[in-house]
Design a protein around this motif. Structure first.
Motif, PDB file in Angstrom:
ATOM      1  N   LYS A   1      40.247  62.450  65.495  1.00 22.91           N
ATOM      2  CA  LYS A   1      38.590  63.448  65.647  1.00 22.91           C
ATOM      3  C   LYS A   1      38.810  63.886  66.893  1.00 22.91           C
ATOM      4  CE  LYS A   1      34.959  60.038  65.165  1.00 22.91           C
ATOM      5  NZ  LYS A   1      36.027  58.536  64.998  1.00 22.91           N
ATOM      6  N   LEU A   2      38.360  65.295  66.688  1.00 27.37           N
ATOM      7  CA  LEU A   2      37.384  65.476  68.349  1.00 27.37           C
ATOM      8  C   LEU A   2      38.551  65.429  69.292  1.00 27.37           C
ATOM      9  CD1 LEU A   2      34.268  63.642  67.972  1.00 27.37           C
ATOM     10  CD2 LEU A   2      34.562  65.908  67.840  1.00 27.37           C
ATOM     11  N   ASN A   3      39.520  66.664  68.738  1.00 24.99           N
ATOM     12  CA  ASN A   3      40.417  66.874  69.587  1.00 24.99           C
ATOM     13  C   ASN A   3      40.895  68.439  69.744  1.00 24.99           C
ATOM     14  OD1 ASN A   3      41.453  64.337  71.293  1.00 24.99           O
ATOM     15  ND2 ASN A   3      41.231  63.946  69.303  1.00 24.99           N
ATOM     16  N   ASN A   4      41.653  69.045  69.867  1.00 24.98           N
ATOM     17  CA  ASN A   4      41.542  70.288  69.715  1.00 24.98           C
ATOM     18  C   ASN A   4      43.168  70.557  68.946  1.00 24.98           C
ATOM     19  OD1 ASN A   4      39.537  71.500  70.581  1.00 24.98           O
ATOM     20  ND2 ASN A   4      40.152  71.004  73.073  1.00 24.98           N
ATOM     21  N   PHE A   5      43.757  69.206  68.434  1.00 23.75           N
ATOM     22  CA  PHE A   5      44.857  69.423  67.946  1.00 23.75           C
ATOM     23  C   PHE A   5      45.329  71.424  66.657  1.00 23.75           C
ATOM     24  CE2 PHE A   5      45.516  64.843  68.309  1.00 23.75           C
ATOM     25  CZ  PHE A   5      46.242  65.055  69.123  1.00 23.75           C
ATOM     26  N   THR A   6      45.776  72.010  66.550  1.00 26.86           N
ATOM     27  CA  THR A   6      46.628  72.734  66.057  1.00 26.86           C
ATOM     28  C   THR A   6      47.858  73.296  65.259  1.00 26.86           C
ATOM     29  OG1 THR A   6      47.714  73.688  67.666  1.00 26.86           O
ATOM     30  CG2 THR A   6      46.050  74.386  68.188  1.00 26.86           C
ATOM     31  N   GLY A   7      48.433  73.952  64.232  1.00 24.44           N
ATOM     32  CA  GLY A   7      49.064  73.953  63.290  1.00 24.44           C
ATOM     33  C   GLY A   7      48.368  73.231  62.344  1.00 24.44           C
ATOM     34  N   SER A   8      49.662  72.501  61.282  1.00 25.74           N
ATOM     35  CA  SER A   8      49.446  72.249  60.030  1.00 25.74           C
ATOM     36  C   SER A   8      49.169  70.467  59.892  1.00 25.74           C
ATOM     37  CB  SER A   8      50.165  72.584  59.343  1.00 25.74           C
ATOM     38  OG  SER A   8      51.380  72.205  59.231  1.00 25.74           O
ATOM     39  N   ILE A   9      49.537  69.521  59.233  1.00 26.51           N
ATOM     40  CA  ILE A   9      49.392  68.474  58.748  1.00 26.51           C
ATOM     41  C   ILE A   9      50.824  67.715  58.798  1.00 26.51           C
ATOM     42  CG2 ILE A   9      48.897  65.887  57.860  1.00 26.51           C
ATOM     43  CD1 ILE A   9      46.447  67.369  57.426  1.00 26.51           C
ATOM     44  N   PRO A  10      51.292  67.690  60.374  1.00 27.43           N
ATOM     45  CA  PRO A  10      53.620  67.169  59.151  1.00 27.43           C
ATOM     46  C   PRO A  10      53.200  66.422  58.504  1.00 27.43           C
ATOM     47  CG  PRO A  10      52.957  66.062  61.220  1.00 27.43           C
ATOM     48  CD  PRO A  10      51.642  67.205  61.199  1.00 27.43           C
ATOM     49  N   PRO A  11      54.654  66.997  57.736  1.00 30.10           N
ATOM     50  CA  PRO A  11      54.480  66.007  56.222  1.00 30.10           C
ATOM     51  C   PRO A  11      55.331  64.783  56.644  1.00 30.10           C
ATOM     52  CG  PRO A  11      56.747  67.194  56.488  1.00 30.10           C
ATOM     53  CD  PRO A  11      55.576  68.017  58.008  1.00 30.10           C
ATOM     54  N   GLN A  12      55.806  64.097  57.440  1.00 31.03           N
ATOM     55  CA  GLN A  12      56.288  62.734  58.401  1.00 31.03           C
ATOM     56  C   GLN A  12      54.681  61.336  58.369  1.00 31.03           C
ATOM     57  OE1 GLN A  12      56.753  65.338  59.506  1.00 31.03           O
ATOM     58  NE2 GLN A  12      58.793  65.240  60.344  1.00 31.03           N
ATOM     59  N   VAL A  13      52.658  62.532  58.369  1.00 33.64           N
ATOM     60  CA  VAL A  13      52.148  61.865  58.468  1.00 33.64           C
ATOM     61  C   VAL A  13      51.910  61.302  57.068  1.00 33.64           C
ATOM     62  CG1 VAL A  13      49.315  62.015  58.595  1.00 33.64           C
ATOM     63  CG2 VAL A  13      51.078  62.537  60.328  1.00 33.64           C
ATOM     64  N   PHE A  14      51.972  62.148  56.438  1.00 34.06           N
ATOM     65  CA  PHE A  14      51.526  61.468  54.479  1.00 34.06           C
ATOM     66  C   PHE A  14      52.598  60.984  54.503  1.00 34.06           C
ATOM     67  CE2 PHE A  14      50.316  66.580  54.523  1.00 34.06           C
ATOM     68  CZ  PHE A  14      49.201  66.319  54.504  1.00 34.06           C
ATOM     69  N   ARG A  15      53.961  60.571  55.182  1.00 33.69           N
ATOM     70  CA  ARG A  15      54.385  59.332  54.049  1.00 33.69           C
ATOM     71  C   ARG A  15      53.966  58.022  55.193  1.00 33.69           C
ATOM     72  NH1 ARG A  15      59.402  63.625  55.854  1.00 33.69           N
ATOM     73  NH2 ARG A  15      58.944  65.230  54.002  1.00 33.69           N
ATOM     74  N   LEU A  16      52.698  57.969  55.568  1.00 31.53           N
ATOM     75  CA  LEU A  16      52.484  56.953  56.704  1.00 31.53           C
ATOM     76  C   LEU A  16      52.024  55.760  55.536  1.00 31.53           C
ATOM     77  CD1 LEU A  16      51.390  57.561  59.543  1.00 31.53           C
ATOM     78  CD2 LEU A  16      53.545  57.312  59.295  1.00 31.53           C
ATOM     79  N   SER A  17      52.401  55.502  54.111  1.00 29.82           N
ATOM     80  CA  SER A  17      51.849  54.916  53.059  1.00 29.82           C
ATOM     81  C   SER A  17      51.166  53.354  53.114  1.00 29.82           C
ATOM     82  CB  SER A  17      53.429  54.462  52.081  1.00 29.82           C
ATOM     83  OG  SER A  17      54.268  53.016  53.318  1.00 29.82           O
ATOM     84  N   ARG A  18      50.830  52.924  54.339  1.00 33.45           N
ATOM     85  CA  ARG A  18      50.166  51.980  54.846  1.00 33.45           C
ATOM     86  C   ARG A  18      48.911  52.417  54.681  1.00 33.45           C
ATOM     87  NH1 ARG A  18      53.173  46.243  57.414  1.00 33.45           N
ATOM     88  NH2 ARG A  18      55.768  46.584  55.989  1.00 33.45           N
ATOM     89  N   LEU A  19      48.531  53.585  55.065  1.00 36.98           N
ATOM     90  CA  LEU A  19      47.171  53.917  55.712  1.00 36.98           C
ATOM     91  C   LEU A  19      46.329  53.952  54.830  1.00 36.98           C
ATOM     92  CD1 LEU A  19      47.987  57.984  57.340  1.00 36.98           C
ATOM     93  CD2 LEU A  19      46.973  55.833  58.711  1.00 36.98           C
ATOM     94  N   ARG A  20      45.112  53.137  55.407  1.00 32.42           N
ATOM     95  CA  ARG A  20      43.926  52.872  54.579  1.00 32.42           C
ATOM     96  C   ARG A  20      43.054  54.353  55.557  1.00 32.42           C
ATOM     97  NH1 ARG A  20      43.066  46.756  53.200  1.00 32.42           N
ATOM     98  NH2 ARG A  20      44.791  46.662  52.322  1.00 32.42           N
ATOM     99  N   PHE A  21      42.885  54.508  56.904  1.00 27.88           N
ATOM    100  CA  PHE A  21      41.940  54.958  57.285  1.00 27.88           C
ATOM    101  C   PHE A  21      42.822  56.122  57.599  1.00 27.88           C
ATOM    102  CE2 PHE A  21      40.525  50.689  57.889  1.00 27.88           C
ATOM    103  CZ  PHE A  21      39.056  50.395  56.699  1.00 27.88           C
ATOM    104  N   LEU A  22      43.103  57.490  57.376  1.00 27.86           N
ATOM    105  CA  LEU A  22      42.632  58.736  58.039  1.00 27.86           C
ATOM    106  C   LEU A  22      41.759  60.033  58.425  1.00 27.86           C
ATOM    107  CD1 LEU A  22      45.281  60.686  59.135  1.00 27.86           C
ATOM    108  CD2 LEU A  22      45.355  61.325  57.172  1.00 27.86           C
ATOM    109  N   ASP A  23      41.066  60.276  60.014  1.00 29.50           N
ATOM    110  CA  ASP A  23      40.537  60.815  60.240  1.00 29.50           C
ATOM    111  C   ASP A  23      40.607  62.012  61.068  1.00 29.50           C
ATOM    112  OD1 ASP A  23      38.430  61.935  61.150  1.00 29.50           O
ATOM    113  OD2 ASP A  23      36.988  60.388  61.357  1.00 29.50           O
ATOM    114  N   MET A  24      41.158  63.611  60.628  1.00 29.46           N
ATOM    115  CA  MET A  24      41.326  64.348  61.992  1.00 29.46           C
ATOM    116  C   MET A  24      40.453  65.634  61.673  1.00 29.46           C
ATOM    117  SD  MET A  24      45.345  64.909  60.107  1.00 29.46           S
ATOM    118  CE  MET A  24      46.909  63.560  61.053  1.00 29.46           C
TER     119      MET A  24
END
Length: 822
Positions: free
Chosen positions: A145-168
């Motif tokens: 959070k609180l950055n200036n990232f642009t573009g879309s969320i890359p599909p590789q992020v959705f393959r991090l199957s162990r994720l419990r907390f995701l804040d963008m």
């Protein structure tokens, strides 16, 4: 024996060395972290030893498991790095933010043992490196959070199957939210708020069966609330506010989401009524439905939800409260209540007095009447909003004895009398808005004791005398005392942090004091409609932060100094209705704030979670008075020098002010032509040049002004055809061209005289002209010859030559006779 002891000591040293080596982080990970530090320091031009960054302990000679912001595993002997807390590495000031490229993260993706990665609050820019994130398969917690990232969320992020907390949250991410989000089956918290996502919320989000918190607020999602959300049995917090969601709130939301504690749907386009199933939610603490298109009655059963603490209704909704006379006995204990614009009438509801934990109350924009209740003054509420009602009477002194009052907004009511002398006892008061009432008398001097006061709006009352002297070290940044009856010289005893100073429409007089330059952070200075005299002050150019300068309707005289063009941030200048003389400075073309209109004004920081309604900036806009909201002054740029005594020609340099939306130099003594350069004023919406002595043509370049909606050139000496094409075809009010010497055109329904082109000679006319030409030669040539002969005869020429040249004479006569034939 000594050798044996030495040998034993050596073995122990080797053992401890090997033991510590085993307890150290892997060398490749240490190298990766050192490389990250190097890239980061280079990107930010920072010192490696700066303790504020928290990386000063990172050096290759020590164990990285001992470094700050680094956590290593205590289970594995190899001590791999499992957590990096790299948040808030970038230092920032209030107005300046340092940004760094996301490429500095590259070394971190080699630390494949990471389970927690926090890179929040670093203002990194660029796209999220998807392929690199694919290496971090063990990630459980990812905070970006609180950055200036642009573009879309890359599909590789959705393959991090162990994720419990995701804040963008709080980035600049765009595109649709992919249905691949449903692959994060272990996700407990998903926060994507404050981005630029669009499209519909995917139905697949309902497959995140373990999800407990979902925040998608402040994006551009459209469509309805997915019905699949009711499948999220574990959901506790749902925040979909500040989007463009439409349709009704799902009726089943209260039947299935039994663990829900927070339901925030504010600021959308939701329709229908409040679902009755909500009363089944026994854990519900927060309901925020304000600023939608909801309709129907506000159900009284809302106050029977025992766990309810925050209730926000009203705003743009069409909800109505029909329980004014009903006896409401709330079973809840509210801490925050907003029923803004809910049709409340009569006195302020007495049942509110039972809410002893209330810290926030907003009943603005209703039809409430009567005095300010004494019981409300005794409740010790932190924020009270009662603006835009019909409340009357004086304010109880008890109100300012509270220990918690921080915001008091009572604007646009019928309150009267003097302010209580003990107003200064409210030492925690930060915002005091009493505009648009009938308060009178002097402002109590005790108000200067409120050190935390940030905003003071007393506009539109009948306050008189002189404003009190505020401490220069106070925090007061926004002062609006306009539209009162203050008198004397312009006061300057304000906080050095003042950003907005509005003193217009009072009875101030005299010259502008030079001490105004002490307010070095001032961005808006509004002194219109007073009795200010003297010359246009040159020293105003020293307030380099000035963006708005309004001196309209005073008695200033003399010329406009060139120095005023040093105000590079100035985007609004109104010096109309004064006695200014001389020429319009040619250097006006250098006013950067009018060339490129600024994107933001820093005078309105987002310090509060609620909207602060400043009084508008009143200007003459397109022939009428208009209030410009101080929230979006950044979209306006105007120059008004009308109704003065300016003379000379209009500088062509004004054509450089491409950001101008309004240019008014009417009612002066300007002469010469309208500059052709005005065709470059691409943002111009209104141009008023009337009542001058301008001459010549209206330049055809004005057809390029695609934003132009108002043009007045009446009462000049213009002539010729009014240009056609573009917006000029819509400038068809004859009054705006009246009283000129010779204008014509379709806009004023007066045809321009047709100038006949030079006639083309026909073929027979050419032949006749050719014959007449040679006939003239045949007749004219002998006549001229005979005249010459006669002159020469009488001059004695022929008498001297007659005897010797008889033969030559005969030849000459024959030749002339031969010529006469042709």
């Amino acid at each position: 024996m000594a050798k044996m002891k030495l040998s034993l000591f050596g073995l122990l040293m080797i053992f401890f060395f090997l033991f510590n080596l085993c307890l150290s982080c892997p060398g490749d990970q240490k190298q990766a972290l050192v490389q990250f530090k190097s890239l980061f320091m280079k990107a930010t031009n920072s010192s490696a030893d700066d303790p504020l960054f928290g990386l000063y302990s990172w050096n290759s000679s020590s164990d990285c498991c001992q470094w700050e912001r680094v956590i290593c595993s205590t289970i594995s002997q190899s001590r791999p790095v499992i957590a990096l807390y790299l948040d808030s590495l970038v230092l920032m000031s209030f107005f300046e933010v340092t940004t760094i490229s996301s490429r500095v993260l590259t070394p971190l993706f080699g630390v494949t043992s990471l389970m927690i990665l926090d890179i929040s609050s670093n203002y990194m820019q660029g796209e999220i490196p998807g392929h690199a994130f694919a290496n971090l398969t063990k990630l459980v917690d990812l905070d970006m959070k609180l950055n200036n990232f642009t573009g879309s969320i890359p599909p590789q992020v959705f393959r991090l199957s162990r994720l419990r907390f995701l804040d963008m949250s709080s980035n600049k991410l765009t595109g649709d939210l992919s249905k691949e989000v449903s692959s994060l089956q272990n996700l407990r918290e998903l926060s994507l708020e404050d981005n630029r996502f669009g499209g519909s919320i995917p139905e697949e989000i309902g497959n995140l069966s373990k999800l407990q918190q979902l925040s998608l607020r402040r994006n551009s999602f459209v469509g309805g609330i997915p019905s699949s959300l009711v499948s999220l049995k574990e959901l506790q917090v749902l925040d979909l506010s500040e989007n463009s969601l439409s349709m009704e709130i799902p009726d089943e939301i209260g039947d299935h989401l039994t663990n829900l504690t927070t339901l925030v749907l504010s600021d959308n386009k939701l329709t229908g009524g409040i679902p009755s199933s909500l009363q089944k939610l026994s854990k519900l603490e927060t309901i925020q439905f304000d600023k939608n298109l909801l309709s129907g009655e506000i159900p009284s059963w809302l106050f029977d939800i025992k766990t309810l603490k925050k209730l926000f209704l009203g705003g743009k909704n069409n909800l109505t409260w029909n329980n004014n006379n009903a006896k409401i006995v709330p079973k809840c204990t509210l801490s925050q209540l907003s029923m803004k614009s809910c049709g409340l009438s009569g006195k302020i509801p007495g049942w509110i007095s039972t809410q002893k934990s209330l810290v926030f109350l907003d009943l603005s924009e209703n039809q409430l009447e009567g005095p300010f209740p004494e019981w409300l003054a005794e409740m010790d509420i932190g924020s009270i909003f009662l603006s835009d009602n019909n409340l009357s009477g004086s304010l109880p002194p008890r109100l300012f004895q509270t220990l918690s009052l921080s915001v008091l907004s009572l604007s646009r009511n019928n309150f009267s009398g003097e302010l209580p002398e003990n107003v200064g006892d409210a030492i925690k008061l930060m915002i005091l808005m009493l505009a648009g009432n009938n308060f009178s008398g002097e402002i109590p001097k005790s108000i200067t004791k409120i050190y935390r006061l940030l905003l003071l709006d007393l506009a539109g009352n009948r306050f008189s005398g002189k404003p009190p002297n505020f401490d220069p070290e106070a925090l007061l940044a926004f002062i609006d005392l306009s539209y009162n009856e203050f008198s004397g010289e312009i006061p300057v005893s304000f906080s050095l942090d003042a950003r907005i100073l509005a003193l217009g429409s009072n009875n101030f007089s005299g010259n502008l004091p030079r001490n105004l330059t002490n307010l070095s952070k001032l961005e808006q200075l509004d002194l219109h409609d007073n009795g200010i005299t003297g010359e246009f002050p040159r020293f105003l150019s020293q307030i380099s932060t000035l963006q708005v300068l309004n001196l309209r309707n005073n008695s200033l005289q003399g010329s406009i100094p060139d120095e005023i063009t040093n105000l590079r941030n100035l985007s609004i200048l109104d010096a109309s209705i004064n006695n200014l003389t001389g020429k319009i400075p040619a250097k006006f073309g250098n006013l950067v704030g009018m060339i490129d209109t600024p994107n933001t004004l820093s005078s309105n920081p987002d310090l509060f979670t609620f909207l602060i309604e400043y009084s508008d900036l009143i200007v003459n806009w397109k022939k009428s008075k208009l209030g410009l909201s101080r929230y979006n002054l950044e979209i306006y740029s105007l120059l008004d020098l009308s109704k003065n005594k300016l003379s000379g020609q209009i500088p062509t340099s004004l054509g450089s002010l491409r950001g101008l939306k309004l240019l008014n130099i009417s009612y002066n003594n300007l002469s010469g032509n309208i500059p052709v350069s005005f065709g470059s004023l691409e943002s111009l919406e209104s141009l008023d040049l009337s009542h001058n002595k301008l001459s010549g043509l209206i330049p055809p370049t004005l057809v390029k002004l695609q934003e132009l909606t108002t043009l007045d050139v009446s009462n000049n000496k213009l002539k010729g055809k009014i240009p056609v094409g573009g917006q000029m075809d819509t400038m068809d009010d004859p009054n705006y061209y009246a009283n000129n010497t010779g204008l014509c055109g379709m806009q004023i329904h007066l045809a321009c005289p047709v100038e006949p082109p030079p006639p083309k000679p026909q073929e027979d006319e050419k032949e006749e002209a050719y014959w007449v030409s040679w006939q003239g030669v045949a007749i004219g040539y002998p006549i001229s010859f005979l005249l010459t002969v006669v002159i020469l005869w009488f001059s004695g020429y022929f008498q001297a030559a007659l005897a010797s040249s008889q033969r030559r004479r005969r030849i000459s006569i024959r030749q002339n006779n031969l010529r006469s034939v042709f």
